[in-house]
Each structure stands twice: as structure tokens, then as C-alpha cells.
Scaffold this active site. Structure first.
Site, PDB file in Angstrom:
ATOM      1  N   LYS A 173       0.269  29.627   6.875  1.00 13.71           N
ATOM      2  CA  LYS A 173       1.367  28.659   6.829  1.00 13.71           C
ATOM      3  C   LYS A 173       1.061  27.561   5.810  1.00 13.71           C
ATOM      4  CE  LYS A 173       2.539  24.724   8.792  1.00 13.71           C
ATOM      5  NZ  LYS A 173       3.458  24.177   7.806  1.00 13.71           N
ATOM      6  N   GLY A 226      -6.155  19.671   6.448  1.00 12.44           N
ATOM      7  CA  GLY A 226      -5.087  18.706   6.670  1.00 12.44           C
ATOM      8  C   GLY A 226      -5.645  17.439   7.274  1.00 12.44           C
ATOM      9  N   THR A 230      -4.204  16.037  13.092  1.00 18.73           N
ATOM     10  CA  THR A 230      -3.730  17.415  13.285  1.00 18.73           C
ATOM     11  C   THR A 230      -4.919  18.325  13.603  1.00 18.73           C
ATOM     12  OG1 THR A 230      -2.162  16.921  11.522  1.00 18.73           O
ATOM     13  CG2 THR A 230      -2.219  19.177  12.311  1.00 18.73           C
ATOM     14  N   GLU A 248     -11.096  21.312   7.698  1.00 18.63           N
ATOM     15  CA  GLU A 248     -11.343  20.419   6.550  1.00 18.63           C
ATOM     16  C   GLU A 248     -10.343  19.279   6.666  1.00 18.63           C
ATOM     17  OE1 GLU A 248     -13.769  20.795   4.561  1.00 18.63           O
ATOM     18  OE2 GLU A 248     -14.357  22.819   5.135  1.00 18.63           O
ATOM     19  N   CYS A 282      -8.155  14.752  -1.248  1.00 18.03           N
ATOM     20  CA  CYS A 282      -9.033  14.331  -0.153  1.00 18.03           C
ATOM     21  C   CYS A 282     -10.379  13.838  -0.678  1.00 18.03           C
ATOM     22  CB  CYS A 282      -9.229  15.480   0.820  1.00 18.03           C
ATOM     23  SG  CYS A 282      -9.805  16.965  -0.017  1.00 18.03           S
ATOM     24  N   GLU A 385      -7.458   6.253   6.288  1.00 19.62           N
ATOM     25  CA  GLU A 385      -7.106   7.032   5.104  1.00 19.62           C
ATOM     26  C   GLU A 385      -5.689   6.664   4.645  1.00 19.62           C
ATOM     27  OE1 GLU A 385      -6.350  11.287   5.493  1.00 19.62           O
ATOM     28  OE2 GLU A 385      -7.569  11.625   3.717  1.00 19.62           O
TER      29      GLU A 385
HETATM   30  P1  NDP Z   1      -1.225  17.462   8.070  1.00 16.69           P
HETATM   31  O1  NDP Z   1      -2.369  17.467   9.007  1.00 16.69           O
HETATM   32  O2  NDP Z   1      -0.019  16.700   8.423  1.00 16.69           O
HETATM   33  O3  NDP Z   1      -0.716  18.944   7.787  1.00 16.69           O
HETATM   34  C1  NDP Z   1      -1.568  19.989   7.342  1.00 16.69           C
HETATM   35  C2  NDP Z   1      -0.935  21.313   7.722  1.00 16.69           C
HETATM   36  O4  NDP Z   1      -0.930  21.439   9.153  1.00 16.69           O
HETATM   37  C3  NDP Z   1       0.522  21.442   7.296  1.00 16.69           C
HETATM   38  O5  NDP Z   1       0.790  22.783   6.945  1.00 16.69           O
HETATM   39  C4  NDP Z   1       1.252  21.027   8.560  1.00 16.69           C
HETATM   40  O6  NDP Z   1       2.577  21.455   8.608  1.00 16.69           O
HETATM   41  C5  NDP Z   1       0.384  21.677   9.620  1.00 16.69           C
HETATM   42  N1  NDP Z   1       0.530  21.134  10.962  1.00 16.69           N
HETATM   43  C6  NDP Z   1       1.068  19.951  11.339  1.00 16.69           C
HETATM   44  N2  NDP Z   1       1.033  19.829  12.690  1.00 16.69           N
HETATM   45  C7  NDP Z   1       0.457  20.955  13.173  1.00 16.69           C
HETATM   46  C8  NDP Z   1       0.119  21.424  14.482  1.00 16.69           C
HETATM   47  N3  NDP Z   1       0.363  20.712  15.569  1.00 16.69           N
HETATM   48  N4  NDP Z   1      -0.503  22.617  14.590  1.00 16.69           N
HETATM   49  C9  NDP Z   1      -0.809  23.345  13.496  1.00 16.69           C
HETATM   50  N5  NDP Z   1      -0.487  22.970  12.237  1.00 16.69           N
HETATM   51  C10 NDP Z   1       0.120  21.783  12.065  1.00 16.69           C
HETATM   52  O7  NDP Z   1      -1.817  17.029   6.656  1.00 16.69           O
HETATM   53  P2  NDP Z   1      -1.012  16.751   5.342  1.00 16.69           P
HETATM   54  O8  NDP Z   1      -0.210  17.961   4.962  1.00 16.69           O
HETATM   55  O9  NDP Z   1      -0.327  15.432   5.505  1.00 16.69           O
HETATM   56  O10 NDP Z   1      -2.197  16.647   4.278  1.00 16.69           O
HETATM   57  C11 NDP Z   1      -2.876  15.488   4.019  1.00 16.69           C
HETATM   58  C12 NDP Z   1      -4.186  15.460   4.776  1.00 16.69           C
HETATM   59  O11 NDP Z   1      -4.983  16.579   4.414  1.00 16.69           O
HETATM   60  C13 NDP Z   1      -5.013  14.256   4.439  1.00 16.69           C
HETATM   61  O12 NDP Z   1      -5.531  13.714   5.623  1.00 16.69           O
HETATM   62  C14 NDP Z   1      -6.138  14.815   3.591  1.00 16.69           C
HETATM   63  O13 NDP Z   1      -7.313  14.076   3.620  1.00 16.69           O
HETATM   64  C15 NDP Z   1      -6.307  16.157   4.184  1.00 16.69           C
HETATM   65  N6  NDP Z   1      -6.979  17.037   3.243  1.00 16.69           N
HETATM   66  C16 NDP Z   1      -8.273  17.408   3.474  1.00 16.69           C
HETATM   67  C17 NDP Z   1      -8.943  18.202   2.567  1.00 16.69           C
HETATM   68  C18 NDP Z   1     -10.344  18.648   2.817  1.00 16.69           C
HETATM   69  O14 NDP Z   1     -10.785  19.568   2.132  1.00 16.69           O
HETATM   70  N7  NDP Z   1     -11.072  18.070   3.747  1.00 16.69           N
HETATM   71  C19 NDP Z   1      -8.302  18.644   1.327  1.00 16.69           C
HETATM   72  C20 NDP Z   1      -6.932  18.196   1.197  1.00 16.69           C
HETATM   73  C21 NDP Z   1      -6.301  17.430   2.130  1.00 16.69           C
HETATM   74  P3  NDP Z   1       3.745  20.440   8.128  1.00 16.69           P
HETATM   75  O15 NDP Z   1       3.576  20.267   6.664  1.00 16.69           O
HETATM   76  O16 NDP Z   1       4.986  21.130   8.480  1.00 16.69           O
HETATM   77  O17 NDP Z   1       3.552  19.171   8.897  1.00 16.69           O
END
Ligand code: NDP
Length: 481
Positions: A173, A226, A230, A248, A282, A385
Site C-alpha cells: 500500500k 511512516g 502509525t 522505519e 526523514c 518532528e
Molecule cells: P504516516 O504514518 O501517516 O503514513 C505512512 C503510511 O501508513 C501511509 O501509507 C499511510 O496511509 C499508512 N497508514 C496510516 N494509518 C495506518 C494504519 N492505521 N495502519 C496501517 N497503515 C496506516 O506517515 P506519512 O505518510 O505522513 O509519512 C511521513 C512520516 O514518515 C514521517 O514521520 C517520516 O519521518 C516518516 N519516514 C520515515 C522514514 C524512515 O526511513 N525512518 C523515511 C521516510 C519517512 P495514508 O497515506 O492513507 O495515511
């Protein structure tokens, strides 16, 4: 209006609900395509397809799997201009960055794991001449991959490539905020001859599609990138089901600058590490700690360079350095943190406001690169963040003070240290609480190295053999001779 389709069992299909979510171009603030609003029924279809494909795929010789994956990477390379344009329209990043940064990396991800699997071996542990143990590494089965919006295709391929290379079948997804390049990738997978069901892409909202993946009793591993909140929710649901988890998560990375650094090199890289991709990486260094003797010099040079070089505007314009913020919601969140910084006593040295370009981008979501000083290391602005073009600068007097401030957040993803003193560099690297330390550089990546964070930045490591190990189960076989 273009409708994005799910990719299930080798075909592009509409969501069961027949409902769609508006997909915005952040540079203009307008809807330009429709993303499937899928739900648990689509996840189930995808799971069934993946399950049916697993036996054949997991028994396909690695050489053949490798050939298909290399073919996917070649087709992606052939279409790099189309993909780069699609990513920029979907995400808001400058076109030059999509073309020269993100797309080449997505291509490398697929090629890297597609070829790495041919060299992946497991161990043997002989017990003198009376027994031998060997480790069998087998694919897990059907696995789930969930990726975010900041580096959409780059992070999507970073997960699905090792999963597929290791012989698993995937239900993936992408973020519903940036689904487009994953959709285009489905077409490439079909053209490359990836067997039906090996990769299934279900588009839609996290709480619907993401959580359906997480609670699915037969999906045995979840690789998630993400936000930390989450990630915690996924862990809460998945842990009692004993799923394998790779998380991650967020970061609040320190960039520690010592007075003895190579100033010009540091300054150039610090502009990049602060604001590349609108600060929506990130790994960006959002807390900059500067040794006091060069604090004023750094402040003046940094502000001047950011103001003069980081042109904000239309991502399609070659001179743009800072594109649009990915969504209205995120735009408002970043602006709210700038307000918070002011309330906490911070001084805005540059930026601090939205930008309204002229013409077709007037309704897009743009924020001027923002530098703030005068905040305590432990205030909310310096602890939470923000994930946008906002950094703080703070002076320090001793190594111990720099370390204490650097390690003070709940996060521990990446860090950067600038010094010409080798002993100090290694000492700081050992004591900093982060999964990644860059010394005199930033974002220099070798795909073989372990990648991941400590504390609230995540659990597990991606990259190289770590990823192939995550996507396989180890079984010890002991033979008495
Ligand atoms: P989110 O946690 O909001 O979303 C990440 C993914 O999870 C999306 O596909 C999202 O869908 C999905 N999601 C949301 N809720 C759920 C749930 N309850 N169960 C399962 N999946 C879910 O992150 P963002 O998309 O806002 O990304 C930004 C974040 O990602 C920042 O905190 C950043 O630091 C982190 N990040 C970390 C990295 C790393 O390598 N450590 C690299 C890049 C980013 P939807 O889009 O529909 O909400």
C-alpha cells in the site's frame, strides 16, 4: 479525470467499493487524478492472489527472479522522464530532484535486490566431525509493505524489491497522498513479465487498507515506513499476532557543527541536509548545533545562502530549489509549528511564512525555507518532528553539551557531524544515539549498509542483507554424521 487502478493478480482493476479519493497536485492545489478508495475486500482479493502465486514464485530459480527484476529496473530507466514528471506532479518536489535523485534510486533499489538475491547465502556450523548445522533461509509467504508520501517510489521500491527478490509475494500500500508512480510501476511489472499475484498494489487510506493489511491473519510480516504514531498502532495490532515487523519511523535529526570543520563544505551540505525535498526527508537534519566560536559566522552565511539560493516555486521550473509541500494538511501542520516556535520564544531568521507564486501555482502549498534561533533544546519545536522546511540553530560550548542536546529527543534515526578532528568524530559517532551517523557528509548511501533507527525512530534494519534476512525465515538443520 485519470483514474488510478489497483494492481491485483496481474491486472489493473477498480476498487470493490467503486469509490475514489481526490488526488491533488500540490503545486497548484488542484485535483488531477482519482485514487481508489479500497478497503478490506480489495486487500483480501490481493491476499488471495498473492497466496496463489506464492508456491510458484518461491520455487522460481533465483536467476529467473533476478532477470525479471532487472527487466523491471530497465523499463523504469527507459521511462524515467515519465516517472519523474509523475512524481513531481503528485508530490510537489522539483522535477530535477525527481529525475536525478528519486528515480535513479528507485531503479537502483530494484536492480540492487534483484541481483543481491543471486549472492545471498546462508551459514553452516560444523561441530567437529560428528555433526553439521546449516541454516535454511526460506521466504516468509505473503508479506505487507506500507510506504509514505515523502519519497514515494523510492521508499516503495526499497520495500517491495527485497521482499520479492527473496521469494515472497507482496500486498503493498503506497500512501494515498502520492499513489501515482506506484500505479505506473504496476504497468511496468506487467510488461516485464512479473507473474500475476507476485506483487499486488492496493491503493487507499491507511485506516482502511493499511489496517486491513496489518490485521490480516495470514499476512505474516509487515514492513512499514511512516510516522511514529502509525508505527506504534501497527505494532500494537500486529505484535499479539506474532507478525514479523520492520518499522522505519520518524526522526528529529541533529546536525552537529564543530568550529574546526571545513566551513564551505559544511555550509553547502547543511543547506541541502536542511531543505532538500522541502525538508520532507526523514534523514534531514532539523536541529543544527553549532560550536560557539563560529556560531555568528555560520548564522550569517547560512541565512544568506538559504535566502539567495533556495528559490521557492513551480517544481517544473528548472531554477526552483524548493517545491510544494505535499498536501494542504501537511502545509498547515508545518505552518502551525512555525507559530509554535514563535510562541516558544524563537526568532525567525528567514522564511517563517507561506509563499504564493504567481500564475498557475498561486493556490499551491509553498513554505519559505525557515531558520529559527533562540529556542531551548528541550522545547516542543526542538523535540517534535515537523518534517518540513524548518530548522533551528543552537550554539554549544562543549562536546558533552552537544551530545546531551543531540540525544535529548525520543528519536534516533540519523545524525551528522562536521569536524576535521578524527578522534572527536569517532567518539561522537560512538556516543550519539542514532542508527545512522554521517561524518563530513550527508545522505551518502551505500545500499549494502544497514538502515534504520533507534528509540522511537524504529525497530529493525533495512538495506543489503538485513532486508533479505528480514524477508526470510531462518531454520537450523542439524545433521548427525
Ligand atoms: P504516516 O504514518 O501517516 O503514513 C505512512 C503510511 O501508513 C501511509 O501509507 C499511510 O496511509 C499508512 N497508514 C496510516 N494509518 C495506518 C494504519 N492505521 N495502519 C496501517 N497503515 C496506516 O506517515 P506519512 O505518510 O505522513 O509519512 C511521513 C512520516 O514518515 C514521517 O514521520 C517520516 O519521518 C516518516 N519516514 C520515515 C522514514 C524512515 O526511513 N525512518 C523515511 C521516510 C519517512 P495514508 O497515506 O492513507 O495515511
Amino acid at each position: 479525470m485519470q483514474k488510478i487502478a489497483n494492481y491485483i493478480n496481474g491486472a489493473l482493476i477498480e476498487p470493490t467499493s467503486k469509490q475514489y479519493i481526490d488526488n491533488y497536485n500540490p503545486s497548484t492545489g488542484t485535483v488531477y487524478s482519482l485514487c481508489p478508495d479500497s478497503d478490506e475486500r480489495d486487500v483480501e482479493l490481493a491476499y488471495q492472489a498473492a497466496e496463489a502465486a506464492f508456491e510458484d514464485w518461491s520455487n522460481t530459480p533465483t536467476e529467473k527472479r533476478s532477470r525479471i527484476m532487472v527487466r523491471i529496473s530497465e523499463l523504469l530507466e527507459r521511462d524515467i522522464d515519465k516517472f519523474a514528471m509523475a512524481e513531481t506532479i503528485d508530490q510537489g518536489k522539483p522535477l530535477w530532484l525527481s529525475k536525478n535523485g528519486e528515480m535513479p534510486r528507485a531503479i537502483s533499489n530494484i536492480r540492487f535486490f534483484g541481483t543481491a538475491i543471486e549472492h545471498f547465502a546462508s551459514e553452516a556450523h560444523p561441530m567437529g566431525n560428528h555433526a553439521i548445522n546449516y541454516t535454511l533461509r526460506t521466504p516468509i509467504g505473503v508479506v505487507g509493505c506500507i510506504s509514505p508520501w515523502n519519497l514515494p517510489l523510492y521508499l516503495f521500491t526499497w520495500k517491495i524489491a527485497p521482499a520479492i527478490a527473496a521469494g515472497n509475494c507482496v500486498v503493498a500500500k503506497p500512501s494515498e497522498v502520492t499513489p501515482y508512480t506506484a500505479y505506473l510501476l504496476s504497468e511496468i511489472c506487467m510488461e516485464a513479465g512479473l507473474p500475476a499475484g507476485v506483487l499486488n498494489i492496493v491503493h487507499g487510506l491507511g485506516p482502511k487498507v493499511g489496517s486491513a493489511l496489518t490485521v490480516h491473519p495470514k499476512i505474516k510480516a509487515i514492513s512499514f515506513t511512516g510516522g511514529t504514531k502509525t508505527g506504534a498502532e501497527i505494532a500494537r495490532v500486529a505484535a499479539p499476532m506474532f507478525k514479523k515487523l520492520s518499522l522505519e519511523l520518524g526522526g528529529k535529526n541533529p546536525n552537529i557543527i564543530f568550529a574546526d570543520c571545513d566551513f564551505d563544505k559544511m555550509l553547502n551540505e547543511t543547506v541541502r541536509s536542511s531543505f532538500l525535498n522541502q525538508g520532507e526527508i526523514c534523514l534531514c537534519g532539523s536541529r543544527i548545533f553549532v560550536e560557539r566560536p563560529i556560531y555568528d559566522k555560520f548564522k550569517a552565511a547560512f541565512v544568506e545562502k538559504v535566502k539567495s539560493e533556495l528559490v521557492v516555486g513551480n517544481p517544473l521550473d528548472a531554477k526552483t530549489k524548493t517545491g510544494a509541500i505535499v498536501s494542504k494538511m501537511h502545509f498547515e501542520k508545518v505552518l502551525s509549528y512555525i507559530e509554535l516556535a514563535k510562541e516558544e520564544g524563537g526568532t525567525i531568521l528567514c522564511g517563517g511564512h507561506a509563499v504564493k507564486p504567481e500564475g498557475e501555482c498561486a493556490n499551491g502549498w509553498y513554505i519559505a525555507p525557515t531558520i529559527i534561533e533562540g529556542l531551548s533544546y528541550d522545547c516542543r519545536t526542538n523535540q517534535e518532528e515537523i518534517f518540513g522546511p524548518v530548522v533551528t540553530i543552537t550554539p554549544f560550548d562543549t562536546d558533552e553539551e552537544a551530545l546531551m542536546m543531540a540525544n535529548s529527543t525520543e528519536y534516533g534515526l540519523a545524525s551528522t557531524i562536521w569536524t576535521e578532528n578524527l578522534t572527536r568524530a569517532h567518539k561522537m559517532a560512538a556516543e550519539i544515539k542514532a542508527g545512522i551517523v554521517w561524518i563530513n557528509c550527508w545522505l551518502l548511501r551505500d545500499l549494502r549498509t544497514p538502515f534504520g533507527g533507534v528509540k522511537s525512530s524504529g525497530v529493525g534494519r533495512e538495506g543489503g542483507l538485513e532486508a533479505l534476512r528480514f524477508f526470510t525465515e531462518a531454520k537450523n538443520v542439524c545433521v548427525k554424521l
